[in-house]
Design an enzyme around this catalytic site. Structure first.
Site, mmCIF file in Angstrom:
data_model
loop_
_atom_site.group_PDB
_atom_site.id
_atom_site.type_symbol
_atom_site.label_atom_id
_atom_site.label_comp_id
_atom_site.label_asym_id
_atom_site.label_seq_id
_atom_site.Cartn_x
_atom_site.Cartn_y
_atom_site.Cartn_z
ATOM 1 N N GLU A 8 0.809 -1.212 0.000
ATOM 2 C CA GLU A 8 0.000 0.000 0.000
ATOM 3 C C GLU A 8 0.846 1.267 0.000
ATOM 4 O O GLU A 8 0.467 2.269 -0.610
ATOM 5 C CB GLU A 8 -0.917 0.013 1.233
ATOM 6 C CG GLU A 8 -2.079 -0.960 1.159
ATOM 7 C CD GLU A 8 -3.116 -0.546 0.140
ATOM 8 O OE1 GLU A 8 -3.629 0.584 0.210
ATOM 9 O OE2 GLU A 8 -3.424 -1.369 -0.749
ATOM 10 N N ASP A 26 -7.842 5.708 -9.253
ATOM 11 C CA ASP A 26 -8.561 4.430 -9.346
ATOM 12 C C ASP A 26 -10.076 4.599 -9.322
ATOM 13 O O ASP A 26 -10.811 3.625 -9.184
ATOM 14 C CB ASP A 26 -8.130 3.484 -8.229
ATOM 15 C CG ASP A 26 -8.474 4.013 -6.836
ATOM 16 O OD1 ASP A 26 -8.919 5.174 -6.727
ATOM 17 O OD2 ASP A 26 -8.293 3.257 -5.859
ATOM 18 N N THR A 31 -7.343 8.628 -1.644
ATOM 19 C CA THR A 31 -6.937 7.452 -0.890
ATOM 20 C C THR A 31 -6.020 7.941 0.226
ATOM 21 O O THR A 31 -5.100 8.720 -0.032
ATOM 22 C CB THR A 31 -6.200 6.444 -1.785
ATOM 23 O OG1 THR A 31 -7.104 5.951 -2.772
ATOM 24 C CG2 THR A 31 -5.657 5.275 -0.974
#
Length: 225
Positions: A8, A26, A31
């Site tokens: 990640e 995405d 995020t």
């Protein structure tokens, strides 16, 4: 946590990721945080709400209406740079860190590990389920599991653990490749599948793997905290 963080955040230091935030393209908006909470999937909103219950006057509280509006979309409307700055500033507050940890544990880690244990899986299987939940959500992880069950039985159902995990990882690769942002499957093939081929179902250190061209190792089990 270190294994997931290597994929990640390209780092084993997952505790350094509370302040992380970016749009990775995405389709899920921003995020951020220790496992990549997203503005477009609702879990970022849950983190901010939990934080606000403890710190009502925090700098992120004013963005709750905007987070509600962008849930389900990749929009930055009402967020933008002020939100990014507020997220990074809040990351120094232990209450905000606890809010992230709580959402990680209740929304991802515990459901994944509980299901893996009920399937008779050891530490590697629990990691595989948790990592799938982090990327695809718990429902997405369950969908991967359902497809794997069409070709292999879980240990709890009398199947072989290695055979079942191989089938699960095959289906995980299929799921990853559905999205351009996740089409690189190093986290599956060069970490989880590597441990499986080594027969290390218990994730017993030393662990060595690579993700996105970077090599990692865990030489001994971390001390519990």
């Amino acid at each position: 946590m270190e294994l997931v963080s290597s994929a990640e955040n390209s780092s084993l230091d997952w505790r350094a990721q509370y302040s992380y935030i970016e749009d990775i393209g995405d389709g899920r908006g921003y995020t951020a945080g220790i496992i990549g909470f997203c503005s477009g999937t609702g879990d970022m909103l849950q983190v901010v709400r939990a934080y606000t219950r403890v710190r009502p006057r925090n700098r992120l509280a004013r963005f709750i209406p905007a987070l509600r509006r962008v849930d389900g979309a990749d929009s930055h409307r009402g967020l933008g740079r002020p939100f990014v700055r507020a997220w990074r500033a809040a990351a120094h507050d232990r209450a905000f860190q606890r809010a992230q940890e709580h959402e990680r544990d209740t929304g991802y880690f515990r459901p994944a590990v509980r299901l893996a244990r009920s399937d008779g899986l050891g530490a590697l299987g629990q990691f595989a389920y948790y990592d799938a939940a982090v990327v695809h959500g718990v429902n997405g992880m369950r969908a991967v599991r359902r497809r794997a069950l069409t070709t292999a039985a879980t240990p709890a159902a009398g199947g072989d653990e290695t055979t079942y995990l191989d089938a699960f990882l095959d289906e995980r690769v299929v799921e990853m490749q559905k999205e351009a942002a996740h089409e690189n499957v190093d986290r599956v093939e060069l970490a989880q599948r590597r441990f499986l081929r080594e027969g290390n179902l218990g994730l017993v250190p030393p662990l060595r793997w690579s993700v996105y061209g970077d090599a990692y190792e865990i030489l001994e089990a971390p001390q519990s905290t």
